[in-house]
Design a protein around this motif. Structure first.
Motif, PDB file in Angstrom:
ATOM      1  N   THR A  19      -6.220   2.538 -14.458  1.00 44.16           N
ATOM      2  CA  THR A  19      -6.508   3.093 -13.131  1.00 44.16           C
ATOM      3  C   THR A  19      -7.284   4.401 -13.247  1.00 44.16           C
ATOM      4  O   THR A  19      -8.260   4.615 -12.519  1.00 44.16           O
ATOM      5  N   GLN A  20      -6.871   5.259 -14.170  1.00 44.50           N
ATOM      6  CA  GLN A  20      -7.581   6.524 -14.371  1.00 44.50           C
ATOM      7  C   GLN A  20      -9.034   6.273 -14.786  1.00 44.50           C
ATOM      8  O   GLN A  20      -9.940   6.953 -14.300  1.00 44.50           O
ATOM      9  N   MET A  92     -14.887   5.358   1.122  1.00 49.33           N
ATOM     10  CA  MET A  92     -13.678   4.615   1.478  1.00 49.33           C
ATOM     11  C   MET A  92     -13.685   3.229   0.839  1.00 49.33           C
ATOM     12  O   MET A  92     -12.661   2.791   0.298  1.00 49.33           O
ATOM     13  N   ASP A  93     -14.815   2.551   0.889  1.00 46.86           N
ATOM     14  CA  ASP A  93     -14.905   1.222   0.290  1.00 46.86           C
ATOM     15  C   ASP A  93     -14.707   1.287  -1.224  1.00 46.86           C
ATOM     16  O   ASP A  93     -14.079   0.408  -1.815  1.00 46.86           O
ATOM     17  N   THR A  94     -15.238   2.333  -1.841  1.00 50.84           N
ATOM     18  CA  THR A  94     -15.113   2.489  -3.292  1.00 50.84           C
ATOM     19  C   THR A  94     -13.666   2.704  -3.706  1.00 50.84           C
ATOM     20  O   THR A  94     -13.202   2.129  -4.699  1.00 50.84           O
ATOM     21  N   PRO A  97      -9.605  -0.152  -3.222  1.00 47.12           N
ATOM     22  CA  PRO A  97      -8.719  -0.891  -4.133  1.00 47.12           C
ATOM     23  C   PRO A  97      -7.542  -0.054  -4.656  1.00 47.12           C
ATOM     24  O   PRO A  97      -6.485  -0.602  -4.970  1.00 47.12           O
ATOM     25  N   PHE A  98      -7.700   1.242  -4.725  1.00 48.49           N
ATOM     26  CA  PHE A  98      -6.630   2.104  -5.235  1.00 48.49           C
ATOM     27  C   PHE A  98      -5.569   2.387  -4.174  1.00 48.49           C
ATOM     28  O   PHE A  98      -4.518   2.947  -4.483  1.00 48.49           O
ATOM     29  N   THR A  99      -5.855   2.026  -2.940  1.00 55.03           N
ATOM     30  CA  THR A  99      -4.887   2.242  -1.867  1.00 55.03           C
ATOM     31  C   THR A  99      -3.932   1.061  -1.736  1.00 55.03           C
ATOM     32  O   THR A  99      -2.950   1.152  -1.020  1.00 55.03           O
ATOM     33  N   ARG A 100      -4.255  -0.052  -2.427  1.00 56.43           N
ATOM     34  CA  ARG A 100      -3.407  -1.246  -2.387  1.00 56.43           C
ATOM     35  C   ARG A 100      -2.478  -1.261  -3.594  1.00 56.43           C
ATOM     36  O   ARG A 100      -2.856  -0.820  -4.670  1.00 56.43           O
ATOM     37  N   PRO A 101      -1.286  -1.832  -3.437  1.00 55.16           N
ATOM     38  CA  PRO A 101      -0.401  -1.988  -4.600  1.00 55.16           C
ATOM     39  C   PRO A 101      -1.034  -2.941  -5.611  1.00 55.16           C
ATOM     40  O   PRO A 101      -1.858  -3.785  -5.258  1.00 55.16           O
ATOM     41  N   GLY A 102      -0.608  -2.812  -6.857  1.00 56.32           N
ATOM     42  CA  GLY A 102      -1.091  -3.701  -7.898  1.00 56.32           C
ATOM     43  C   GLY A 102      -0.518  -5.100  -7.726  1.00 56.32           C
ATOM     44  O   GLY A 102       0.236  -5.363  -6.788  1.00 56.32           O
ATOM     45  N   ARG A 109       1.653   1.391  -7.487  1.00 52.93           N
ATOM     46  CA  ARG A 109       1.841   1.439  -6.036  1.00 52.93           C
ATOM     47  C   ARG A 109       0.534   1.923  -5.428  1.00 52.93           C
ATOM     48  O   ARG A 109      -0.197   2.707  -6.021  1.00 52.93           O
ATOM     49  N   GLY A 110       0.256   1.483  -4.241  1.00 55.41           N
ATOM     50  CA  GLY A 110      -0.954   1.943  -3.567  1.00 55.41           C
ATOM     51  C   GLY A 110      -0.825   3.382  -3.114  1.00 55.41           C
ATOM     52  O   GLY A 110       0.263   3.859  -2.809  1.00 55.41           O
ATOM     53  N   VAL A 111      -1.943   4.067  -3.070  1.00 59.07           N
ATOM     54  CA  VAL A 111      -1.981   5.444  -2.600  1.00 59.07           C
ATOM     55  C   VAL A 111      -2.269   5.418  -1.106  1.00 59.07           C
ATOM     56  O   VAL A 111      -3.185   4.735  -0.649  1.00 59.07           O
ATOM     57  N   ASP A 112      -1.492   6.134  -0.334  1.00 56.02           N
ATOM     58  CA  ASP A 112      -1.685   6.193   1.110  1.00 56.02           C
ATOM     59  C   ASP A 112      -2.552   7.408   1.428  1.00 56.02           C
ATOM     60  O   ASP A 112      -2.135   8.544   1.217  1.00 56.02           O
TER      61      ASP A 112
END
Length: 148
Positions: A19-20, A92-94, A97-102, A109-112
């Protein structure tokens, strides 16, 4: 019992590193990103960078010479606000994917994120929520009102 825990920790660390790396790639791409937008009257062209900054401004075909100062300012503001809105949507589009859970077996976990708090008026092209008039028309209304 420690083996499954160590496996879960190793899995979580691998996901974190992946993820990083993905976030770093996304940030690098956005640092190089830009969008160019023309005002509706096709007088001004504004280029906006990946962080919403104005990186270029062109006056097209010398059309600006036929405008008053307030009209030219309105064209500039319109193009810049449209460009900032486009770039905000791209960011936002980029990062979406990081806002959704794996996946189901993932520890991620997704970032809110509150995108309105991050970008403010850039998301709406500079219009406030509930406003039906563009900033350009509001400026024209103010110009008309100030002619006394």
């Amino acid at each position: 019992m420690t083996e499954p825990l160590q496996e879960r920790i190793a899995q979580a660390m691998a996901e974190l590193q992946a993820t990083q790396a993905a976030v770093a790639r996304a940030e690098a791409d956005l640092r190089q990103a830009s969008t160019t937008v023309r005002s509706n009257d096709r007088v001004v062209e504004a280029t906006i960078g990946g962080q919403g900054e104005l990186t270029g401004l062109k006056f097209l075909d010398n059309k600006h010479q036929n405008l008053t100062g307030p009209q030219l300012a309105a064209s500039i503001m319109e193009a810049v606000q449209q460009g900032r809105a486009q770039m905000a949507r791209r960011v936002m589009d980029t990062f979406e994917p990081f806002t959704r859970p794996g996946p189901e077996d993932s520890m991620r976990r997704g970032v809110d994120l509150d995108w309105n708090r991050v970008f403010g008026s850039a998301l709406s092209g500079g219009e406030r929520a509930g406003s039906s008039r563009s900033s350009r028309n509001r400026l024209r209304d103010e110009i008309d009102e100030d002619t006394d």
